[in-house]
Design a protein around this motif. Sequence first.
Motif, mmCIF file in Angstrom:
data_model
loop_
_atom_site.group_PDB
_atom_site.id
_atom_site.type_symbol
_atom_site.label_atom_id
_atom_site.label_comp_id
_atom_site.label_asym_id
_atom_site.label_seq_id
_atom_site.Cartn_x
_atom_site.Cartn_y
_atom_site.Cartn_z
ATOM 1 N N ARG A 152 -6.585 -6.788 6.775
ATOM 2 C CA ARG A 152 -7.241 -7.005 8.064
ATOM 3 C C ARG A 152 -8.009 -8.323 8.080
ATOM 4 N NH1 ARG A 152 -7.858 -2.467 11.352
ATOM 5 N NH2 ARG A 152 -6.434 -0.936 10.529
ATOM 6 N N GLY A 175 1.253 3.929 -3.479
ATOM 7 C CA GLY A 175 0.794 5.309 -3.393
ATOM 8 C C GLY A 175 1.896 6.338 -3.479
ATOM 9 N N LEU A 177 -6.792 4.831 -7.382
ATOM 10 C CA LEU A 177 -5.686 4.586 -6.457
ATOM 11 C C LEU A 177 -6.196 4.382 -5.031
ATOM 12 C CD1 LEU A 177 -2.645 4.444 -6.178
ATOM 13 C CD2 LEU A 177 -2.581 6.902 -5.911
ATOM 14 N N THR A 178 -7.140 5.244 -4.626
ATOM 15 C CA THR A 178 -7.675 5.128 -3.266
ATOM 16 C C THR A 178 -8.384 3.792 -3.093
ATOM 17 O OG1 THR A 178 -8.044 7.498 -3.382
ATOM 18 C CG2 THR A 178 -8.985 6.351 -1.512
ATOM 19 N N ILE A 196 -5.864 1.033 -2.658
ATOM 20 C CA ILE A 196 -5.226 1.037 -1.343
ATOM 21 C C ILE A 196 -6.191 0.619 -0.237
ATOM 22 C CG2 ILE A 196 -4.351 2.637 0.383
ATOM 23 C CD1 ILE A 196 -2.691 3.817 -1.881
ATOM 24 N N LEU A 197 -7.438 1.109 -0.315
ATOM 25 C CA LEU A 197 -8.399 0.714 0.720
ATOM 26 C C LEU A 197 -8.680 -0.780 0.639
ATOM 27 C CD1 LEU A 197 -10.929 3.653 0.923
ATOM 28 C CD2 LEU A 197 -8.923 3.175 2.304
ATOM 29 N N GLY A 253 0.822 -1.213 0.000
ATOM 30 C CA GLY A 253 0.000 0.000 0.000
ATOM 31 C C GLY A 253 0.848 1.253 0.000
ATOM 32 N N SER A 310 -5.862 -2.578 2.285
ATOM 33 C CA SER A 310 -5.771 -2.519 3.747
ATOM 34 C C SER A 310 -6.943 -3.247 4.409
ATOM 35 C CB SER A 310 -5.583 -1.094 4.231
ATOM 36 O OG SER A 310 -6.784 -0.444 4.320
ATOM 37 N N VAL A 311 -8.136 -3.186 3.796
ATOM 38 C CA VAL A 311 -9.235 -3.982 4.351
ATOM 39 C C VAL A 311 -8.918 -5.467 4.184
ATOM 40 C CG1 VAL A 311 -11.654 -4.605 4.054
ATOM 41 C CG2 VAL A 311 -10.977 -2.218 3.993
#
Lengths: 333, 296
Positions: free
Chosen positions: B284, B220, B272-273, B276-277, B216, B280-281
């Motif tokens: 988890r 970015g 891009l967002t 990345i989200l 991530g 990261s989700v």
Amino acid sequence: MDTSSSSLSQSQLSQPLPSDQTAALHGQPQPALIRLLQGSRLIKDKLAAASMLFLTIGSSLMIFLIALQLYQRSRPILAMKGLAELLFSTSWRPLRGEFGFFPFIMGTLWVTAVAVIIAVPLCLLTAIYLSEYAPRMVREWARPLVDLLAGIPSVVYGLWGILVIVPLIKNYIAPAFGTFSTGYSVLAAGMVLAIMIFPVIIHVSVEVFGSIPYEMREAALSLGATGWQTVKYVVLRKAMPGIIAAVVLGLSRAFGETMAVLMVAGNVARVPSSLLGPAYPLPALIANSYGEMLSVPLYDSALLLASLILLAIVLLFNILSRLILIRVERNIQ
Amino acid sequence: MDRVKKSMNRWKIINRKKIEERIFKCLMVASTLIILAVLLLILATVIVRGLPTLSLAMLTQVPRGGYYLGQGGGVANAIVGSLLVCAGAIGLAIMLSLPTVLYLNVYARKSSPFASFTRFSFDVLWGVPSIVYGAFGFAIMLFFGLRTSLLGGILAVTFLILPIMSRTMDEVVRMVPAELLEISYCLGATKLEAALRVVIRQSLPGLLTAVLIAFGRGVGDAASVMFTAGFTDYIPTSLLRPAATLPLAIFFQLGTPIPEVQNRAYACAFILTVIILMISVGSRLLSRKFTKHNLR
């Protein structure tokens, strides 16, 4: 790495094996095959240890490698001019061979200072709220959200700054003070940076607050202290080193941040004179001059010197904060 | 008389205490709300401005002639370029950081000066700004006579994510109970076998999370690839060709004065967002799923 070590140990098999200790311990003759196998396992282990050690030493020396390489590349300009002249001269005219970094260094300092001044109180209050006061639901939702947003790339923050912060300053904040501003300013860069370092500071300080034993709070509360008094006299005092670490982490992130600042700071090579005026921080200079770098003599050398300066300042911050941390920790114990 | 005065004083103190408590609690709630609102506002802005321009063509086509004047095409070059740079960098960084972490936790003694020096140097490296890694990568490329290329970008991003990956992995591997190692030694395993078969297996979810965090961060980052990977309208065909990256695509498109192209920059920011989200989700969820099988 595994394959290379096994092929090496294959070649070792033909040689007589070193008497290994396990065989001696067992005190009985072992079948040759088992001894061979054990030998190869031990050799594998040794080889792996050696290569891992090599890699570890290599990566722990990387910081010196970076500094050395940047110094090597910036030597041409250091040979021409004194370091003091480069650092404190305000004239930036690469075509005439004048490279004064002072406006850029001041730009970086202004922008970082604004960011820290905005971010620290907000973040500390939030971190205290999340760890001491907030109901469980809020805590469980807010913390992952903050962490998630730590991953948002700086270009996106910069874009948001252009869309929201810059018009805000141009249309509302500057007129409110009776002046004109394009919006691309120290304040804009500071605000965007502050938002960027929110997640870092909050995450670290919430973790620090969480590490403080609950008994200490209970002791304070049972003496009749209010929640805030407990925080003020017990939690904050105990958490001070961690808070300093959190702030310095945020500070160094803000210090070297490039793209977001480049997009909103205005980029005028002058020492900033007001919060609403433009600034040109050091990282933005490095990133922005890429196009013309190789066509002007000494320009690339000057830019690599700029990154060396940046590296030196960040290193200084980090090492200083470590030393403070060690000292404060000792005081508390 | 005296007693009344005393109790009045006490009341004043208690009142001040309570008022102070109120004030600070209000401040805390306010600042929490401000911060969460700002962060949500960022996401909302990216979605509102980016989503309308997003189309399938943007995802699947490379820029055509006149793309930067508002003509057709997409940013597939940047998406693929970003993924290639990051994948290469992740591969290199794993090869460097996993042995380092295993050495620090299995071979070196827990509190040896060498181990703490290595951790310290990674901490320091973590704070080094990405533009410095970009400049360092550029200096190395000058040294080897390379031009801006996929390889250069991979090298710079590797340097950038190496400390992040190593420190995160180190934190995970450190959590592996010492008893597990001792048991493996008792069963006759060498340190290498214990490291590969026990430590890695036990900490796999954490290691994966570390890789994803590093990914991530690498995807970015614009400043490190600016000098090193360059920018191109084509999908790179070899390691020595320049590669476009998403953050730089956003930056360059935003720099043009044409509104349609700027809108595309918002769409790229949205892409891009989302990437990345998702990462990261995903990390988890992954770590939750994998930890089910772990010994505690």
